[in-house]
Motif scaffolding. Structure first.
Motif, PDB file in Angstrom:
ATOM      1  N   ALA A   8       0.837  -1.196   0.000  1.00  0.00           N
ATOM      2  CA  ALA A   8       0.000   0.000   0.000  1.00  0.00           C
ATOM      3  C   ALA A   8       0.873   1.247   0.000  1.00  0.00           C
ATOM      4  O   ALA A   8       1.995   1.216   0.492  1.00  0.00           O
ATOM      5  N   PRO A   9       0.367   2.341  -0.563  1.00  0.00           N
ATOM      6  CA  PRO A   9       1.137   3.583  -0.527  1.00  0.00           C
ATOM      7  C   PRO A   9       1.143   4.174   0.874  1.00  0.00           C
ATOM      8  O   PRO A   9       0.246   3.918   1.671  1.00  0.00           O
ATOM      9  N   SER A  10       2.158   4.992   1.161  1.00  0.00           N
ATOM     10  CA  SER A  10       2.207   5.684   2.440  1.00  0.00           C
ATOM     11  C   SER A  10       1.143   6.788   2.451  1.00  0.00           C
ATOM     12  O   SER A  10       0.711   7.219   1.391  1.00  0.00           O
ATOM     13  N   PRO A  11       0.723   7.279   3.588  1.00  0.00           N
ATOM     14  CA  PRO A  11       1.078   6.850   4.932  1.00  0.00           C
ATOM     15  C   PRO A  11       0.361   5.555   5.326  1.00  0.00           C
ATOM     16  O   PRO A  11      -0.753   5.311   4.904  1.00  0.00           O
ATOM     17  N   HIS A  12       1.069   4.760   6.147  1.00  0.00           N
ATOM     18  CA  HIS A  12       0.525   3.456   6.524  1.00  0.00           C
ATOM     19  C   HIS A  12      -0.358   3.546   7.761  1.00  0.00           C
ATOM     20  O   HIS A  12      -1.091   2.626   8.066  1.00  0.00           O
TER      21      HIS A  12
ATOM     22  N   ARG B 337       2.143  -6.186   6.579  1.00  0.00           N
ATOM     23  CA  ARG B 337       2.726  -4.944   6.053  1.00  0.00           C
ATOM     24  C   ARG B 337       4.128  -4.787   6.609  1.00  0.00           C
ATOM     25  O   ARG B 337       4.334  -4.842   7.823  1.00  0.00           O
ATOM     26  N   PRO B 343       6.143   5.010   9.421  1.00  0.00           N
ATOM     27  CA  PRO B 343       4.815   4.699   8.879  1.00  0.00           C
ATOM     28  C   PRO B 343       4.198   5.839   8.057  1.00  0.00           C
ATOM     29  O   PRO B 343       3.254   5.601   7.325  1.00  0.00           O
ATOM     30  N   MET B 344       4.722   7.051   8.185  1.00  0.00           N
ATOM     31  CA  MET B 344       4.122   8.160   7.442  1.00  0.00           C
ATOM     32  C   MET B 344       4.677   8.278   6.025  1.00  0.00           C
ATOM     33  O   MET B 344       3.961   8.580   5.078  1.00  0.00           O
ATOM     34  N   GLY B 346       7.403   6.002   4.924  1.00  0.00           N
ATOM     35  CA  GLY B 346       8.144   4.807   4.540  1.00  0.00           C
ATOM     36  C   GLY B 346       7.467   4.050   3.423  1.00  0.00           C
ATOM     37  O   GLY B 346       6.300   4.266   3.102  1.00  0.00           O
ATOM     38  N   ALA B 348       6.283   0.518   1.560  1.00  0.00           N
ATOM     39  CA  ALA B 348       5.888  -0.861   1.826  1.00  0.00           C
ATOM     40  C   ALA B 348       6.812  -1.793   1.057  1.00  0.00           C
ATOM     41  O   ALA B 348       7.180  -1.512  -0.084  1.00  0.00           O
ATOM     42  N   GLN B 436      -0.553   8.789  -3.088  1.00  0.00           N
ATOM     43  CA  GLN B 436      -0.487   7.984  -4.306  1.00  0.00           C
ATOM     44  C   GLN B 436      -0.970   8.795  -5.509  1.00  0.00           C
ATOM     45  O   GLN B 436      -0.343   8.822  -6.559  1.00  0.00           O
ATOM     46  N   ARG B 439       1.705  11.406  -6.344  1.00  0.00           N
ATOM     47  CA  ARG B 439       2.872  10.830  -7.021  1.00  0.00           C
ATOM     48  C   ARG B 439       2.543  10.507  -8.469  1.00  0.00           C
ATOM     49  O   ARG B 439       3.321  10.773  -9.373  1.00  0.00           O
TER      50      ARG B 439
END
Lengths: 333, 451
Positions: A8-12, B337, B343-344, B346, B348, B436, B439
């Motif tokens: 999945a794209p960030s943020p997680h 995951r 987590p902000m 980084g 996957a 996403q 980007r």
């Protein structure tokens, strides 16, 4: 090691706030106002709310089915909220089939025809209210007289304070007794009107709940209410014979409902704080002009719908200055 | 302490709010802040990617079959904005071939099989323990030591330390903010090696001729601030504790919070007279100059609900992540995951085949159901994304434009000013994958420009 990880794209990590948080939050905030309506208009009020909510859900489901979509939007709370808001905008003695027509207009024409939640330019409940007001002016303006805890479905109808004032202005040439009434009654809800028009205090309480939970920001309700208070105050100071006191304007009609619950609708109001203030002022100015000089005694619905139409252009001219670009002052220099 | 306070008074412009625009408050989850940095058993195979930094790929200087010593240069910079690479231990070059990379692609890497002897190159003639040489010489050492920014972006450090003459630098910022949740590598480094960091800070000040420097730390690390304050601060250096707010560690936001200055659009911190260096980078600079040691290892955090051995570890560059995980006790169960970094921001990961790079600040592992399931829906125009955007963009508009393929309008809405911090997506009640979208929008713009 066997793994099936998600790319999945960030943020997680995400905040826990979802559309449901907002929608059900607004519904909770509406409950004090709805209870006041039920207290003064009894079973009729409960009937209107039930029919309206169920009809909105039913038409939402129907349209989703026609559009070939899954039924998950039914659970997001938006259709329930539209149903409740519509009910709050109706008199308690309105025939059931008018409520159903209102629900069709709210969900069908007000919302789904544009693509559903998020795409509608106008507040769906207000679209339905104005549709009913124009189509059935008599039914939509015969307001039952409040009768605490009444279980009877029969009602006597009378005027709202704003209606009484307008009549007095036409017949007597002054604002009359209604405009200088004791403000306790409208505050607690003991007056004629739609379910959510009465009980300014209960509605404001719900509004404060929304502010505390940060579901809405102060911008729209404060600028809307302050504009109505300020403008009506100026007219009242100029001529108290022709214009009612600003306190009267603040607690009567759909102002509290409109300022806290309808004008603040995310989808149909501007997205920046500055834009929201402009929007709120616009709502206030239009409300005052319609109340003081228009043909209708009440103008909150029309004011909000007109400002809904202005939202895209407000957004366009209130874009924040992007980081690293010159401020307007610097650009001029 | 008294001296410190005087410095801070001069530092702070009273008209400037001590805050950057926007930002969010994710749960900081700094579970590993009490775990001292520890070492790991070496891996049996090291993957030294030629592209683990921003800029041109490094050029290999060894051949398959060569024996290399620890600290021996194995690749040279492929341009000004590029990086040298060194052997983290002694061993044999097994291959130079496409190998797993955190990006998910295969990227050419030098594969070294360690011989277990850890035989090192003599560094005495490279070291300048008394700082007798010139700042220009130090800068060359930093370049030759393969030092890149360790905060995550891995931008070659010597480039940051080479501002053109028309851009004087008055302040160096030692970035110890570490605003990403979970990560504690910088925090531990500040607690355990404050003198290394301050040594590097002094070098940076000398190299660019800056008279002032600030060590910036967020308020959730009061012990680190205390240690830094008590350390031997070079003249002109102050320690500044900032309120916790993500993404304060982003260069432009940190400069805004400290000085009120805004880096102009498309510009660099040097455009407003500031150079920002991560505390880990500063420590690496200190080791490179004083001991002659090139960058062959770094500190990373292992955290999240899944690892058996969450903590902070000093690992050789090139160590496969699978080795790091095994050495720290493995995972409690299958991972749903894996995140390279915080987590902000980084990335996957599809698995643990890829190696630790110079920019690897952490590895997080989450099991099924430990991250909220997202259901992306239409934007409801709540405006939350706008109020949290540190760049004052309209993320919801950018997202919808990409969704509806209105790519030609993206530039007008300043998409290139987005720093991809993810604050917008973090708050979005409609679970929209804003980063996403953005980007993708940036990529579409590049494609349009290329036509």
């Amino acid at each position: 090691m066997i793994m099936s990880t998600v790319l999945a794209p960030s943020p997680h990590v995400r905040s826990s706030v979802t559309i449901e948080t907002a929608m059900y939050g607004v519904i909770i905030a509406l409950l004090p106002g709805a209870l006041v309506g039920a207290y003064y208009f009894g079973l009729n009020a409960l009937k209107v709310m039930t029919i309206s909510i169920l009809a909105c859900l039913a038409f939402e489901a129907m349209v989703l089915k026609i559009r070939g979509m899954d039924m998950s939007p039914l659970k997001d709370g938006s259709a329930v909220l539209t149903g409740l808001l519509l009910a709050m905008n109706l008199p308690s003695n309105i025939p059931w089939w008018m409520i159903v027509m209102g629900a069709i207009v709210a969900i069908g024409i007000g919302k789904q025809v544009y693509g559903g939640l998020g795409y509608n330019p106008f507040n769906p409940a207000l679209v339905a209210r104005v549709f009913l007001l124009i189509s059935f002016p008599v039914a939509m303006t015969s307001w039952p007289v409040p009768k605490p805890l009444s279980f009877s479905l029969d009602t006597i109808t009378g005027a709202t304070p704003l209606g009484a004032m307008k009549t007095s202005l036409m017949m007597e040439g002054n604002v009359g007794a209604a405009a200088n009434m004791n403000l306790v009654d409208p505050l607690i809800g003991n007056m004629g009107g739609s379910l959510g028009e009465i009980g300014a205090l209960a509605l404001a309480l719900g509004g404060i709940y929304l502010l505390v939970r940060k579901i809405i920001t102060w911008h729209i309700p404060v600028s809307f209410l302050a504009t109505v208070f300020g403008m009506t105050g100026i007219y009242w100071l100029i001529n108290p014979e022709l214009y009612a006191p600003p306190t009267f304007h603040l607690v009567t009609g759909g102002l509290m409902l409109g300022a806290f619950f309808m004008a603040t609708d995310y989808v149909t109001s501007p997205v920046t704080g500055k834009g929201m203030v402009i929007f709120g002022i616009g709502c206030g100015v239009l409300t005052v002009f319609i109340r003081l000089f228009g043909g209708y005694p009440e103008g909150v619905s029309f004011a909000i719908l007109l400002m809904n139409a202005a939202t895209p252009i407000i957004d366009r001219y209130t874009r924040p200055r992007v980081f690293g670009y010159p401020t307007r002052k610097e650009a001029r220099a | 302490m008294e001296v410190l306070r005087v410095h801070q008074k001069q530092e702070r412009d009273p008209t400037v709010a001590n805050r950057f625009r926007g930002g969010v408050h994710p749960d900081d989850s700094k579970h590993t802040s009490k775990q001292a940095i520890s070492g790991l058993q070496p891996a049996e195979r090291l993957i030294l990617s030629l592209s683990q930094h921003i800029g041109a790929p490094s050029r290999p200087e060894v051949s398959v079959g060569d024996r290399v010593l620890k600290y021996q240069p194995i690749a040279s910079p492929g341009g000004f904005v590029s990086m040298a690479l060194h052997a983290p231990t002694s061993g044999t070059v097994k291959a130079i071939e496409p190998a797993p990379h955190p990006s998910g692609r295969l990227v050419t890497a030098i594969i070294i099989e360690p011989d277990g002897l850890d035989e090192a190159l003599d560094l005495t003639d490279k070291a300048d323990p008394g700082l007798a040489r010139s700042p220009e010489n130090w800068k060359e050492t930093i370049r030759d030591s393969g030092i890149v920014g360790m905060g995550g972006a891995a931008f070659p450090t010597h480039v940051k330390l080479s501002p053109p003459e028309d851009k004087p630098i008055d302040m160096i910022v030692a970035n110890g903010v570490e605003c990403e949740p979970y990560l504690t590598a910088d925090h531990r480094l500040m607690l355990e090696s404050p003198d290394e960091i301050l040594g590097g800070l002094f070098l940076a000040m000398e190299i660019v001729g800056a008279k002032k420097a600030v060590v910036a730390i967020e308020a959730n690390k009061p012990d680190a601030a205390e240690v830094m304050r008590k350390a031997d601060l070079p003249e002109g250096v102050t320690v500044k504790v900032l309120p916790v707010m993500y993404p304060q560690g982003a260069e432009k936001q940190l400069i805004q919070a400290l000085t009120g200055r805004e880096v102009p659009t498309g510009g660099l911190p040097m455009d407003v007279g500031v150079v920002v260096q991560n505390v880990g980078t500063l420590a690496a600079m200190n080791q490179a100059v004083k001991e002659g040691r090139p960058m062959v290892e770094r500190v990373m955090t292992i955290s999240g609900p899944l690892p058996n051995g969450p903590g902070n570890y000093r690992v050789s560059i090139g160590t496969p992540l699978s080795h790091v995980v095994e050495q720290t006790g493995g995972l409690k169960g299958p991972a749903a995951r894996l995140i390279n970094g915080g987590p902000m921001m980084g990335q996957a990961l599809a698995g643990l085949d890829s190696p630790v790079t110079k920019g690897t600040s952490g590895l997080l592992a989450f099991g099924p159901g430990e991250l909220r399931t997202l259901r992306q829906r239409a934007c409801i125009r709540c405006g939350s994304c706008i109020s949290v955007c540190p760049a004052s963009l309209l993320p919801h508009t950018l997202g919808s434009m990409v969704e509806f393929q209105l790519f030609d309008q993206l530039r007008e809405f300043n998409i290139t000013d987005c720093i991809e911090c993810g604050s917008c997506a973090f708050v979005c009640p409609a679970d929209r994958n804003m980063v996403q979208f953005i980007r993708q929008g940036k990529a579409e713009l590049l494609a349009l420009a290329g036509k």
